[in-house]
Scaffold this motif. Structure first.
Motif, short mmCIF file in Angstrom:
data_model
loop_
_atom_site.label_atom_id
_atom_site.label_comp_id
_atom_site.label_asym_id
_atom_site.label_seq_id
_atom_site.Cartn_x
_atom_site.Cartn_y
_atom_site.Cartn_z
N LEU A 131 -12.60 1.33 4.83
CA LEU A 131 -11.62 0.41 5.40
C LEU A 131 -12.34 -0.76 6.02
O LEU A 131 -13.46 -0.62 6.52
N ASP A 144 -8.36 -2.47 9.56
CA ASP A 144 -7.66 -1.26 9.14
C ASP A 144 -8.26 -0.02 9.78
O ASP A 144 -7.55 0.93 10.11
N ALA A 174 -6.30 2.66 12.02
CA ALA A 174 -6.30 4.10 11.73
C ALA A 174 -6.66 4.90 12.97
O ALA A 174 -6.05 5.93 13.28
N GLU A 184 -5.04 9.27 8.04
CA GLU A 184 -4.53 7.91 8.21
C GLU A 184 -5.42 6.90 7.47
O GLU A 184 -4.92 5.97 6.83
N ARG A 212 -4.29 4.50 4.38
CA ARG A 212 -4.46 3.05 4.40
C ARG A 212 -5.35 2.58 3.24
O ARG A 212 -5.10 1.53 2.65
N THR A 250 -4.26 -0.14 0.33
CA THR A 250 -4.97 -1.38 0.02
C THR A 250 -5.47 -1.39 -1.40
O THR A 250 -5.57 -2.46 -2.00
#
Length: 196
Positions: A55, A59, A63, A95, A99, A103
């Motif tokens: 990430l 992000d 998270a 999480e 995410r 993405t």
């Protein structure tokens, strides 16, 4: 509680996990300042797990924040304070993966989101519009050549110029309106006779 895949959770006696368990117990027992200690102890670990999911910094921070919020909301589900670190690690990993998947599904270059056009009609609306368009022009083709010509000219002009239409189609100006009305009636009948 077992360790999430790829995460080694030290056994009891390790200072970090023991202090996290004590901080969680103290917070749960009504000492709000103990949450600050818990956050200070475990955020670096949670941050590393979020970043390991590839990430970006924003992000990853989201998270980690989501994991802390989940803990506040679901603290009552943790029966053993020693499990709080593993619970948070599992939560932040889930999480972060959620995410990361999101993405990967939508990859837009920087600044593209602001420039993206507004969402158009959905597939179902496009199918219905295409079908209506197809049915309309199929019905128009059942009309006489004169009606087809008149309706095509009138349909694509917001304020039709009857003098120009008269010259183009060789019709008296006074007959354009009544002829158009008769052609539209025939078109309505042709549309209603076709399949729904």
């Amino acid at each position: 509680m077992s360790a999430p895949r790829g995460v080694s959770i030290p056994q009891a006696g390790d200072g970090l996990w023991d202090r996290a368990a004590r901080a969680f117990s103290a917070w749960y027992d009504g000492r709000p300042e103990a949450m600050d200690e818990l956050v200070t102890l475990l955020t670096p670990v949670l941050w590393q797990i979020a970043r390991a999911s590839r990430l970006d910094a924003e992000d990853a921070a989201d998270a980690v924040q989501a994991a802390w919020l989940a803990l506040v909301r679901r603290a009552h589900t943790i029966s053993d304070p020693a499990a709080v670190a593993a619970w948070l690690i599992t939560t932040v990993r889930r999480e972060a993966l959620r995410r990361a998947r999101a993405t990967r599904d939508v990859v837009l270059p920087d600044g593209m989101l602001e420039a993206a056009p507004a969402a158009g009609p959905g597939p179902d609306e496009q199918v219905v519009a295409h079908d209506e368009h197809r049915r309309l022009w199929a019905a128009v083709r059942t009309l006489t050549e004169r009606c087809q010509e008149l309706l095509r000219v009138v349909a694509f002009e917001e304020h039709p110029d009857y003098a120009r239409i008269s010259a183009r189609l060789g019709m008296p100006v006074g007959s354009i309106g009544p002829t158009r009305a008769r052609c539209l009636d025939k078109l309505r009948i042709a549309l209603s006779a076709g399949p729904a």
